[in-house]
Design a protein around this motif. Sequence first.
Motif, short mmCIF file in Angstrom:
data_model
loop_
_atom_site.label_atom_id
_atom_site.label_comp_id
_atom_site.label_asym_id
_atom_site.label_seq_id
_atom_site.Cartn_x
_atom_site.Cartn_y
_atom_site.Cartn_z
N GLY A 1 -47.85 -1.54 -72.79
CA GLY A 1 -46.96 -1.44 -71.30
C GLY A 1 -47.35 -2.28 -70.08
O GLY A 1 -46.72 -2.71 -69.51
N ASN B 1 -44.61 -4.68 -68.96
CA ASN B 1 -43.83 -3.97 -67.77
C ASN B 1 -44.09 -4.74 -66.48
O ASN B 1 -45.44 -4.50 -66.07
CB ASN B 1 -44.39 -2.44 -67.78
N GLU C 1 -43.00 -4.30 -63.31
CA GLU C 1 -43.24 -3.35 -62.21
C GLU C 1 -44.64 -2.75 -62.25
O GLU C 1 -45.27 -2.73 -61.21
CB GLU C 1 -42.19 -2.14 -62.35
N TRP C 2 -45.25 -2.44 -63.40
CA TRP C 2 -46.65 -2.25 -63.39
C TRP C 2 -47.35 -3.27 -62.91
O TRP C 2 -48.48 -3.12 -62.16
CB TRP C 2 -47.03 -1.75 -64.84
#
Length: 80
Positions: free
Chosen positions: A37, A41, A43-44
């Motif tokens: 992730g 991801n 956003e991360w």
Amino acid sequence: MSRATYIIGALAGSAVVAYVCDKVISDNKLFGGTTPGTVSNKEWWAATEEKFQAWPRVAGPPVVMNPISRQNFIVKSRPE
């Protein structure tokens, strides 16, 4: 044919084989597994980058990782 033709052909062929192996093994997950992730991801990634940029810079001057290649060592003109 000259030797250069064989060398260039071999280099191009090995690049194609390496690319295909990378695509099949990594992207198509030939040996199983999932993409973490933290990679997929966005956003991360943005939050992590924001956190790193917010850290205070309280240390000394930047450290040179390889001073020999930078040629910033001191040469003494006479022995001490």
